[in-house]
Design a protein around this motif. Sequence first.
Motif, PDB file in Angstrom:
ATOM      1  N   CYS A 226       0.826  -1.212   0.000  1.00 48.47           N
ATOM      2  CA  CYS A 226       0.000   0.000   0.000  1.00 48.47           C
ATOM      3  C   CYS A 226       0.857   1.257   0.000  1.00 48.47           C
ATOM      4  CB  CYS A 226      -0.945  -0.021   1.202  1.00 48.47           C
ATOM      5  SG  CYS A 226      -2.340  -1.163   0.990  1.00 48.47           S
ATOM      6  N   ARG A 227       1.988   1.225   0.681  1.00 47.24           N
ATOM      7  CA  ARG A 227       2.875   2.386   0.658  1.00 47.24           C
ATOM      8  C   ARG A 227       3.471   2.595  -0.736  1.00 47.24           C
ATOM      9  NH1 ARG A 227       3.883   4.472   5.655  1.00 47.24           N
ATOM     10  NH2 ARG A 227       3.025   3.216   7.361  1.00 47.24           N
ATOM     11  N   LEU A 228       3.708   1.496  -1.434  1.00 47.14           N
ATOM     12  CA  LEU A 228       4.198   1.606  -2.808  1.00 47.14           C
ATOM     13  C   LEU A 228       3.095   2.166  -3.707  1.00 47.14           C
ATOM     14  CD1 LEU A 228       6.408   0.970  -4.912  1.00 47.14           C
ATOM     15  CD2 LEU A 228       5.412  -1.310  -5.130  1.00 47.14           C
ATOM     16  N   PHE A 229       1.886   1.668  -3.572  1.00 43.11           N
ATOM     17  CA  PHE A 229       0.764   2.158  -4.375  1.00 43.11           C
ATOM     18  C   PHE A 229       0.494   3.632  -4.102  1.00 43.11           C
ATOM     19  CE2 PHE A 229      -1.155  -2.377  -4.177  1.00 43.11           C
ATOM     20  CZ  PHE A 229      -0.316  -2.794  -5.201  1.00 43.11           C
ATOM     21  N   ALA A 230       0.697   4.054  -2.857  1.00 45.42           N
ATOM     22  CA  ALA A 230       0.401   5.442  -2.479  1.00 45.42           C
ATOM     23  C   ALA A 230       1.246   6.444  -3.255  1.00 45.42           C
ATOM     24  CB  ALA A 230       0.600   5.630  -0.974  1.00 45.42           C
ATOM     25  N   ARG A 231       2.376   5.999  -3.776  1.00 45.49           N
ATOM     26  CA  ARG A 231       3.242   6.900  -4.545  1.00 45.49           C
ATOM     27  C   ARG A 231       2.593   7.320  -5.859  1.00 45.49           C
ATOM     28  NH1 ARG A 231       9.026   3.616  -3.953  1.00 45.49           N
ATOM     29  NH2 ARG A 231       9.120   3.665  -1.648  1.00 45.49           N
ATOM     30  N   THR A 232       1.576   6.596  -6.290  1.00 46.66           N
ATOM     31  CA  THR A 232       0.889   6.968  -7.533  1.00 46.66           C
ATOM     32  C   THR A 232      -0.135   8.076  -7.301  1.00 46.66           C
ATOM     33  OG1 THR A 232      -0.910   5.344  -7.288  1.00 46.66           O
ATOM     34  CG2 THR A 232       1.139   4.576  -8.310  1.00 46.66           C
ATOM     35  N   PHE A 233      -0.427   8.389  -6.051  1.00 51.95           N
ATOM     36  CA  PHE A 233      -1.437   9.393  -5.732  1.00 51.95           C
ATOM     37  C   PHE A 233      -0.841  10.792  -5.853  1.00 51.95           C
ATOM     38  CE2 PHE A 233      -3.606   5.761  -4.349  1.00 51.95           C
ATOM     39  CZ  PHE A 233      -4.905   6.076  -3.985  1.00 51.95           C
ATOM     40  N   VAL A 234      -1.674  11.746  -6.249  1.00 56.58           N
ATOM     41  CA  VAL A 234      -1.278  13.152  -6.348  1.00 56.58           C
ATOM     42  C   VAL A 234      -2.149  13.999  -5.424  1.00 56.58           C
ATOM     43  CG1 VAL A 234      -1.020  15.142  -7.873  1.00 56.58           C
ATOM     44  CG2 VAL A 234      -0.480  12.838  -8.720  1.00 56.58           C
ATOM     45  N   ARG A 235      -3.433  14.003  -5.682  1.00 58.09           N
ATOM     46  CA  ARG A 235      -4.350  14.846  -4.920  1.00 58.09           C
ATOM     47  C   ARG A 235      -4.400  14.447  -3.445  1.00 58.09           C
ATOM     48  NH1 ARG A 235     -10.758  16.072  -6.414  1.00 58.09           N
ATOM     49  NH2 ARG A 235     -10.946  17.921  -5.078  1.00 58.09           N
ATOM     50  N   GLU A 236      -4.398  13.154  -3.168  1.00 52.17           N
ATOM     51  CA  GLU A 236      -4.510  12.695  -1.786  1.00 52.17           C
ATOM     52  C   GLU A 236      -3.316  11.814  -1.389  1.00 52.17           C
ATOM     53  OE1 GLU A 236      -8.496  12.246   0.046  1.00 52.17           O
ATOM     54  OE2 GLU A 236      -9.054  11.513  -1.948  1.00 52.17           O
ATOM     55  N   ARG A 237      -2.146  12.206  -1.838  1.00 55.27           N
ATOM     56  CA  ARG A 237      -0.966  11.381  -1.574  1.00 55.27           C
ATOM     57  C   ARG A 237      -0.711  11.179  -0.079  1.00 55.27           C
ATOM     58  NH1 ARG A 237       4.683  11.337  -4.892  1.00 55.27           N
ATOM     59  NH2 ARG A 237       5.644   9.613  -3.756  1.00 55.27           N
ATOM     60  N   GLU A 238      -0.934  12.216   0.712  1.00 58.98           N
ATOM     61  CA  GLU A 238      -0.693  12.114   2.148  1.00 58.98           C
ATOM     62  C   GLU A 238      -1.953  11.711   2.907  1.00 58.98           C
ATOM     63  OE1 GLU A 238       2.363  12.382   3.210  1.00 58.98           O
ATOM     64  OE2 GLU A 238       3.029  12.884   1.173  1.00 58.98           O
ATOM     65  N   ASN A 239      -3.008  11.434   2.183  1.00 51.74           N
ATOM     66  CA  ASN A 239      -4.283  11.104   2.818  1.00 51.74           C
ATOM     67  C   ASN A 239      -4.958   9.948   2.096  1.00 51.74           C
ATOM     68  OD1 ASN A 239      -4.998  13.216   5.004  1.00 51.74           O
ATOM     69  ND2 ASN A 239      -4.257  14.460   3.302  1.00 51.74           N
ATOM     70  N   CYS A 240      -4.288   8.800   2.078  1.00 50.76           N
ATOM     71  CA  CYS A 240      -4.878   7.636   1.410  1.00 50.76           C
ATOM     72  C   CYS A 240      -4.490   6.369   2.156  1.00 50.76           C
ATOM     73  CB  CYS A 240      -4.425   7.570  -0.050  1.00 50.76           C
ATOM     74  SG  CYS A 240      -2.704   7.074  -0.283  1.00 50.76           S
ATOM     75  N   ASP A 241      -5.158   5.287   1.825  1.00 44.97           N
ATOM     76  CA  ASP A 241      -4.844   3.994   2.438  1.00 44.97           C
ATOM     77  C   ASP A 241      -3.996   3.123   1.517  1.00 44.97           C
ATOM     78  OD1 ASP A 241      -6.574   3.075   0.476  1.00 44.97           O
ATOM     79  OD2 ASP A 241      -8.108   2.335   1.853  1.00 44.97           O
ATOM     80  N   GLY A 242      -3.497   3.740   0.440  1.00 43.52           N
ATOM     81  CA  GLY A 242      -2.699   3.016  -0.536  1.00 43.52           C
ATOM     82  C   GLY A 242      -3.449   2.739  -1.823  1.00 43.52           C
ATOM     83  N   MET A 243      -4.774   2.693  -1.731  1.00 44.56           N
ATOM     84  CA  MET A 243      -5.581   2.419  -2.919  1.00 44.56           C
ATOM     85  C   MET A 243      -6.764   3.378  -3.068  1.00 44.56           C
ATOM     86  SD  MET A 243      -5.493  -1.769  -2.954  1.00 44.56           S
ATOM     87  CE  MET A 243      -5.744  -1.925  -4.712  1.00 44.56           C
ATOM     88  N   VAL A 244      -7.208   3.957  -1.972  1.00 42.20           N
ATOM     89  CA  VAL A 244      -8.347   4.887  -1.984  1.00 42.20           C
ATOM     90  C   VAL A 244      -8.009   6.100  -1.129  1.00 42.20           C
ATOM     91  CG1 VAL A 244     -10.759   5.222  -1.300  1.00 42.20           C
ATOM     92  CG2 VAL A 244     -10.058   3.083  -2.389  1.00 42.20           C
ATOM     93  N   GLY A 245      -8.353   7.280  -1.624  1.00 39.70           N
ATOM     94  CA  GLY A 245      -8.105   8.502  -0.886  1.00 39.70           C
ATOM     95  C   GLY A 245      -9.088   8.712   0.253  1.00 39.70           C
ATOM     96  N   ARG A 246      -8.637   9.417   1.264  1.00 43.78           N
ATOM     97  CA  ARG A 246      -9.456   9.683   2.452  1.00 43.78           C
ATOM     98  C   ARG A 246     -10.779  10.355   2.093  1.00 43.78           C
ATOM     99  NH1 ARG A 246      -7.544  14.042   7.098  1.00 43.78           N
ATOM    100  NH2 ARG A 246      -9.520  14.110   8.267  1.00 43.78           N
ATOM    101  N   TYR A 247     -10.729  11.424   1.330  1.00 41.12           N
ATOM    102  CA  TYR A 247     -11.946  12.163   1.020  1.00 41.12           C
ATOM    103  C   TYR A 247     -12.733  11.519  -0.110  1.00 41.12           C
ATOM    104  CZ  TYR A 247      -9.810  15.625   4.041  1.00 41.12           C
ATOM    105  OH  TYR A 247      -9.222  16.247   5.109  1.00 41.12           O
ATOM    106  N   SER A 248     -12.050  10.798  -0.968  1.00 41.56           N
ATOM    107  CA  SER A 248     -12.742  10.073  -2.033  1.00 41.56           C
ATOM    108  C   SER A 248     -13.655   8.993  -1.466  1.00 41.56           C
ATOM    109  CB  SER A 248     -11.734   9.434  -2.987  1.00 41.56           C
ATOM    110  OG  SER A 248     -12.374   8.724  -4.018  1.00 41.56           O
TER     111      SER A 248
END
Length: 296
Positions: A226-248
């Motif tokens: 999940c930490r590896l997957f989180a690197r693909t995030f932009v908008r919620e990079r610091e707020n995700c579980d690795g596959m889904v964003g916190r606010y999403s």
Amino acid sequence: MSQNSAPRYPLVLVPGMLGFIRLVFYPYWYGIVEALRRGDAVVFAVQVSPINSNEVRGEQLLARIDEIVRETGAAKVNLIGHSQGALTARYAAAKRPDLVASVTSVAGPNHGSELADHLHRHYPHDSVRGRLLTGLLRIVSALICWLDTGYRGPKLPVDIHGSHHSLTTEGVALFNQRYPQGLPESWGGHGPEEVSGVRYYSWSGTLQPGKTDRGRNLFDGTSRYCRLFARTFVRERENCDGMVGRYSSHLGTVIGDEYPLDHFDIVNQSLGLLGKGAEPVRLFVEHAARLNAAGL
């Protein structure tokens, strides 16, 4: 959970992409079904296509709901969906609100997944890398169907392109236009608590710092992925579980969105090997009591 706090209607647990009921002896909802049943809740872990669109999976879920209400005599069911299972449950509730008392999204990509967006950009289905990924997913899906000892129904169809499109930001935006029930009007807000007689809830987690505290354990391999997957995030990079964003993930009443749980830990798929403060099973037991208090 005491007997008096068991929900009025059966709980139907809907898995996400590449989901299953039980791989040989290993259940998708590790320890959760048993904990709910100890409180006298009526619980059904169901299977839908491991890889397919929200709509196809939703129709399969509706067929299973029909079977459950006939079997139990209940008028409705409470749907709890993990990941894509949340979108599957939302579809079923939108189509047949008379059969659904509540929908609960657990780490559901209700506004799409930035990981799916990344794969769409870098692994297009008509490219070499895209075809390799498609082949790998077909193999994994076939293995899941073969090893799933909890499912005894007919062979379930697979549509990798349909599944992937159903999880991208663009694809979910189209889905939300058709089925907006429970969605927040503003980014990061709460959605309406009830629509067409159906209650909507959600909770999700975020990756936390540290190796052995706040949700990450040295023996918990999913956290590394999940930490590896989180690197693909932009908008919620610091707020995700690795596959889904916190606010999403927000839908209806947001019970919580910062639990120290990655995308797999939130349904206890790490054999309980979780760090301090991570109690996914407790979240489900408490939610069953919440549904009971709401008369559901």
